[in-house]
Motif scaffolding. Structure first.
Motif, mmCIF file in Angstrom:
data_model
loop_
_atom_site.group_PDB
_atom_site.id
_atom_site.type_symbol
_atom_site.label_atom_id
_atom_site.label_comp_id
_atom_site.label_asym_id
_atom_site.label_seq_id
_atom_site.Cartn_x
_atom_site.Cartn_y
_atom_site.Cartn_z
ATOM 1 N N ASP A 148 16.382 -49.465 27.935
ATOM 2 C CA ASP A 148 15.074 -50.075 28.234
ATOM 3 C C ASP A 148 14.735 -51.100 27.154
ATOM 4 O OD1 ASP A 148 12.524 -50.707 28.996
ATOM 5 O OD2 ASP A 148 11.731 -48.674 28.958
ATOM 6 N N PRO A 149 15.370 -52.293 27.229
ATOM 7 C CA PRO A 149 15.175 -53.300 26.174
ATOM 8 C C PRO A 149 13.716 -53.696 25.962
ATOM 9 C CG PRO A 149 16.987 -53.911 27.641
ATOM 10 C CD PRO A 149 16.302 -52.746 28.269
ATOM 11 N N GLU A 150 12.928 -53.731 27.037
ATOM 12 C CA GLU A 150 11.534 -54.161 26.896
ATOM 13 C C GLU A 150 10.706 -53.143 26.111
ATOM 14 O OE1 GLU A 150 9.588 -56.090 30.282
ATOM 15 O OE2 GLU A 150 11.526 -55.977 31.303
ATOM 16 N N SER A 151 10.922 -51.860 26.378
ATOM 17 C CA SER A 151 10.218 -50.837 25.597
ATOM 18 C C SER A 151 10.683 -50.875 24.147
ATOM 19 C CB SER A 151 10.460 -49.451 26.194
ATOM 20 O OG SER A 151 9.740 -49.292 27.401
ATOM 21 N N ALA A 152 11.981 -51.095 23.944
ATOM 22 C CA ALA A 152 12.513 -51.158 22.580
ATOM 23 C C ALA A 152 11.906 -52.320 21.810
ATOM 24 C CB ALA A 152 14.035 -51.280 22.624
ATOM 25 N N ALA A 153 11.687 -53.446 22.490
ATOM 26 C CA ALA A 153 11.089 -54.609 21.835
ATOM 27 C C ALA A 153 9.631 -54.340 21.481
ATOM 28 C CB ALA A 153 11.196 -55.831 22.738
ATOM 29 N N ARG A 154 8.979 -53.490 22.261
ATOM 30 C CA ARG A 154 7.554 -53.191 22.052
ATOM 31 C C ARG A 154 7.333 -52.123 20.985
ATOM 32 N NH1 ARG A 154 4.839 -49.254 24.607
ATOM 33 N NH2 ARG A 154 6.533 -48.976 26.104
#
Length: 317
Positions: A148-154
């Motif tokens: 989940d790249p987007e959660s990781a970025a957040r």
């Protein structure tokens, strides 16, 4: 079916939420539902800055001291209990007010968020154990980045609880937290919420944080942590509370009490930064200047703004 109006008072730690919530309820014939992930636990009243009876001033407060520190209150469990409390308040013809600084809990009540009904305590414990290993937090974050790249970025790698939760969601449901959030955003929530956040100059807020920690020490913070260590050890709940690990380290002789106090103040400042970042990302947030103003004045402004918004959004008769 008409959705109930639900005002929310939030803001960073030590911003004066409790006093404003009480003043608001005195104006609105209301009752407070706490949205604080530590105040739901018993025996941590000083650590979590749970309001005292005198601070409540006769206003009923809900979701305080509901769980033992050895229990785990998930966001789904919190939502279910908070919704029951809100329903009971409405049945008494009182006005519920959600108040607290835990963004996930506020979202759990005000957004149509799904939570997996499944649970896997073994998986949860293994992921938390990995975080405690050398380099473990980075490995957990890399694990999340792959699914989940987007959660990781957040999420920062030090935000272990939320990183672990995002990994668990994928493993338990087959969908990423990001996918679920997008689907949930298309659905309507249970309430017509209005979110008010107390705004402070950063340096003034940090000074309030420092004074609050000093007051917590005067009230018996060290003895409270000593009792928690004796009764709960490394409880997954207790160790998440800012102040627990720092004071416990001093009690065990791994650092000085003065250093522990300094660490508590720094950790609290860092937490306040994360809270403000969370709130600024939420387009629903209405910021209310709080610096230099009494709680009664702030609450009156919130009450008047909320009444106007509620009237504008009331269904036509």
């Amino acid at each position: 079916m008409e959705r109930p109006f639900l005002p929310v008072i939030t803001g960073p730690t030590a911003s004066g939420k409790t006093a404003c919530a009480v003043e608001f309820c005195l104006l609105a014939n209301g009752e407070v539902v706490s949205a604080d992930s530590m105040q739901v636990y018993r025996g941590m009243e000083i650590l979590s800055a749970t309001p005292t009876k005198s601070e409540m001033r006769g206003v009923p407060h809900h979701m305080l001291g509901v769980f033992s520190p050895n229990e785990r209150c998930t966001a789904a469990e919190y939502r279910d209990r908070a919704n029951r409390a809100i329903a009971e308040i409405l049945q008494r013809s009182k006005q519920p007010l959600l108040c607290g600084g835990t963004g996930l809990y506020i979202d759990a009540v005000t957004r149509p968020m799904r939570f997996s009904e499944k649970s896997d305590e073994t998986m949860h414990a293994e992921l938390l154990a990995l975080a405690d290993e050398p380099g473990g937090r980075s490995r957990l974050h890399e694990m999340l980045e792959k699914i989940d790249p987007e959660s990781a970025a957040r999420l920062h790698e030090n935000d272990v609880r939320r990183v672990v939760r995002a990994i668990e969601i994928y493993r338990l449901t087959g969908k990423t937290q990001t996918e679920q959030s997008r689907e949930d955003a298309q659905r309507e929530g249970d309430y017509c919420e209005t979110i008010f956040a107390l705004e402070w100059n950063r340096e003034a807020l940090y000074e309030r944080i420092s004074r609050r920690v000093d007051e917590m020490l005067e009230r018996g913070l060290i003895n409270e942590v000593r009792a928690l260590v004796r009764e709960n050890g490394d409880s997954p709940t207790a160790v998440q509370a800012i102040g627990y690990k720092e004071i416990a380290a001093a009690l065990e002789g791994r650092t000085s009490i003065n250093q522990a106090i300094a660490d508590v103040k720094q950790a609290t400042r860092n937490y306040a930064k994360r809270q403000m970042t969370w709130l600024r990302r939420d387009a629903r947030t209405i910021w209310i200047p709080a610096e230099g103003r009494p709680a009664s004045e702030i609450a009156k402004e919130i009450y008047e703004k909320w009444r106007i918004i509620a009237e504008q959004n009331a269904p036509a008769k």
